[in-house]
Design an enzyme around this catalytic site. Structure first.
Site, PDB file in Angstrom:
ATOM      1  N   CYS A 152       1.652  -9.044   1.275  1.00  8.83           N
ATOM      2  CA  CYS A 152       0.990  -7.874   1.881  1.00  8.83           C
ATOM      3  C   CYS A 152       0.134  -7.078   0.901  1.00  8.83           C
ATOM      4  O   CYS A 152      -1.086  -7.056   1.037  1.00  8.83           O
ATOM      5  CB  CYS A 152       2.034  -6.967   2.509  1.00  8.83           C
ATOM      6  SG  CYS A 152       3.024  -7.829   3.754  1.00  8.83           S
ATOM      7  N   PHE A 162       8.491   3.925  -5.896  1.00  9.90           N
ATOM      8  CA  PHE A 162       7.293   3.123  -6.181  1.00  9.90           C
ATOM      9  C   PHE A 162       6.633   3.511  -7.494  1.00  9.90           C
ATOM     10  O   PHE A 162       5.430   3.365  -7.667  1.00  9.90           O
ATOM     11  CB  PHE A 162       6.304   3.148  -5.004  1.00  9.90           C
ATOM     12  CG  PHE A 162       6.587   2.021  -4.042  1.00  9.90           C
ATOM     13  CD1 PHE A 162       7.760   2.015  -3.311  1.00  9.90           C
ATOM     14  CD2 PHE A 162       5.726   0.944  -3.917  1.00  9.90           C
ATOM     15  CE1 PHE A 162       8.076   0.965  -2.465  1.00  9.90           C
ATOM     16  CE2 PHE A 162       6.031  -0.119  -3.074  1.00  9.90           C
ATOM     17  CZ  PHE A 162       7.202  -0.097  -2.346  1.00  9.90           C
TER      18      PHE A 162
END
Ligand code: UGA
Length: 437
Positions: free
Chosen positions: A259, A248
């Site tokens: 989301c 990430f």
């Protein structure tokens, strides 16, 4: 065990099929007739690796219906309806509230209602009071599945989180859910039991942390752009510190999907309601950094090409991430549309998301200036630039020398920093990445 799953969108459909895979009798309920018909005939209404196979191999124990009364006689009822973003950024609870209202008449003493939807903190306590008069018990069991890995994440999760009331009802609920997840728990999956508020917060805290990590590296990309640094090398170097980790930390055009964007906004809205908005002020920056990334591609194109009016640009990728056909809040589709607004002619492609993207483009009245093609090579004929907006393998693996023969002007903007700059430069391209050149 007899299980119902209310809401057969992404989360609910995968959860229903996974529960059948664990050996339970499952009925999935949804108001969308076409979706129910598709699922009942074993055809996934969305692209998700492994889901079609899971669905088909469990159809004996797995039913779908639009009729709420079919949940009667089932013991465990999962709430998996959507919680979209309301116009003011807060969480729209209409579907959750309606699902509970529809469910209550069919609940019996001893039944368990398990919330899986992502909700504002405080929801479980409120819903538990609505459910209590039926003799059923409520618990909250947030879901952490990622699109593209939904089946794996459901059947082999990193952890199970149980939010329970702190009394005997909570203990009873735990025992029932343990029985549902028996096969998962047998694999030593960590199971964490906590109160309602903590369980609700775990979900939004996890997504907020992931969003912050992405915006952090994108902020570094902004600094890299003005200093000549390389953000990928920076991410590799800091990622070796196990306290930070490399995952990430991929800089690019930022996060999208159904989301992360809505969850951080909903969390800020809820914290503000609770009088602790300043605790999450940083998430507003996270959101702003993220949204700025989408404009960066246009800036780079203008630096390279000047006014975009009349320029032809290929956009590779429309889904919000690879292995998905989801275009909800997709940075890729947003960028394609913003280039049209800037006067460019756009030819866009995606291996899975062309259908939903086509509907969005038609609705925006852009179909005469934003053409969708199936093959990414067909998209680049005579173009002034290529933008890589979703890092599908077929784009990463493309041979730039072949592509150089097709374009009018060899410029590539790598919105996901997923190409090899050296290979593209060697093929004659001007390469522009996001925080690296
Ligand atoms: C996210 C979370 O990762 C899941 O854990 C969570 O369960 C899920 O939301 C949910 O709330 O239901 P998902 O939306 O499927 O899952 O997608 P991610 O894999 O988190 O990616 C989100 C976005 O971030 C994508 O647009 C992706 O391209 C972008 N991203 C991801 C980056 O820009 N850089 C990265 O390094 C990683």
């Amino acid at each position: 065990m007899k299980i119902s799953v209310i809401g057969c969108g992404y989360l609910g459909a995968v959860h229903a099929a996974s529960m059948a895979e664990l050996g339970h009798e499952v009925v999935g309920i949804d108001v969308d007739e076409a979706r129910v018909a598709s699922l009942a005939s074993g055809i996934a209404p969305f692209h998700e690796p492994g889901f079609n196979e899971l669905l088909r191999s469990n159809l004996e124990r797995l039913h779908f219906s639009t009729d709420f009364s079919t949940v009667q006689g089932h013991t465990v009822h999962f709430l998996a309806v959507g919680t979209p973003q309301a116009p003011d950024g807060s969480v729209d609870m209409t579907y959750v509230n309606q699902a509970v209202k529809d469910l209550v008449p069919f609940l019996s003493p001893g039944d368990l209602v398990v919330g899986k939807s992502t909700v504002p903190v405080g929801t479980s306590t409120r819903l538990a009071e609505i459910v209590a008069p039926t003799g059923a018990v409520l618990m909250w069991n947030p879901e952490f599945l990622r699109e593209g890995f939904a089946v794996e994440d459901t059947l082999a999760p990193d952890r199970l989180v149980y939010g329970v009331s702190e009394d005997d009802a909570g203990k009873a609920a735990t025992a029932i859910l343990d029985a549902v997840y028996d096969a998962i728990l047998a694999k030593n999956t960590p199971r964490l039991i906590m109160n309602f508020a903590t369980a609700e917060l775990v979900k939004v805290a996890a997504n907020s942390f992931l969003a912050t990590k992405i915006s952090f590296i994108n902020a570094m990309a902004e600094i890299a752009d003005v200093t000549g640094a390389n953000v990928t090398q920076l991410a590799d170097a800091i990622g070796h510190d196990s306290r930070i980790g490399r995952r990430f930390l991929n800089a690019g055009i930022g996060f999208g999907g159904g989301c992360l964007p809505k969850d951080i906004r909903g969390f800020v809205a809820r914290a503000t309601e609770l009088g602790v908005g300043s605790s999450l002020a940083f998430l507003t920056d996270v959101d702003e950094i993220n949204m700025r990334r989408r404009g960066r591609v246009k800036e780079i194109l203008e630096e390279e090409l000047g006014d975009l009016a009349g320029k032809t640009i290929a956009v590779w990728g429309l889904a919000f991430k690879p292995d998905s056909d989801d275009i909800r809040d997709s940075p890729a589709l947003d960028i394609a549309q913003s280039l049209v607004t800037a006067g460019a002619l756009v030819v866009a492609t995606d291996p899975e998301a062309l259908k939903p993207a086509g509907r969005r483009v038609d609705a925006a009245g852009m179909s005469d200036r934003l053409t969708l093609v199936h093959n990414h090579r067909d998209a680049v004929h005579g173009v002034d630039a290529i933008v890589v907006a979703t890092e599908w393998d077929q784009y990463r693996d493309e041979n730039p020398s072949d592509i150089a023969l097709l374009v009018a002007h060899p410029l590539v903007v790598d919105g996901r920093n997923c190409l090899s700059p050296d290979d593209w430069k060697a093929a004659g391209f001007r390469y522009r990445g996001m925080g690296r050149t």
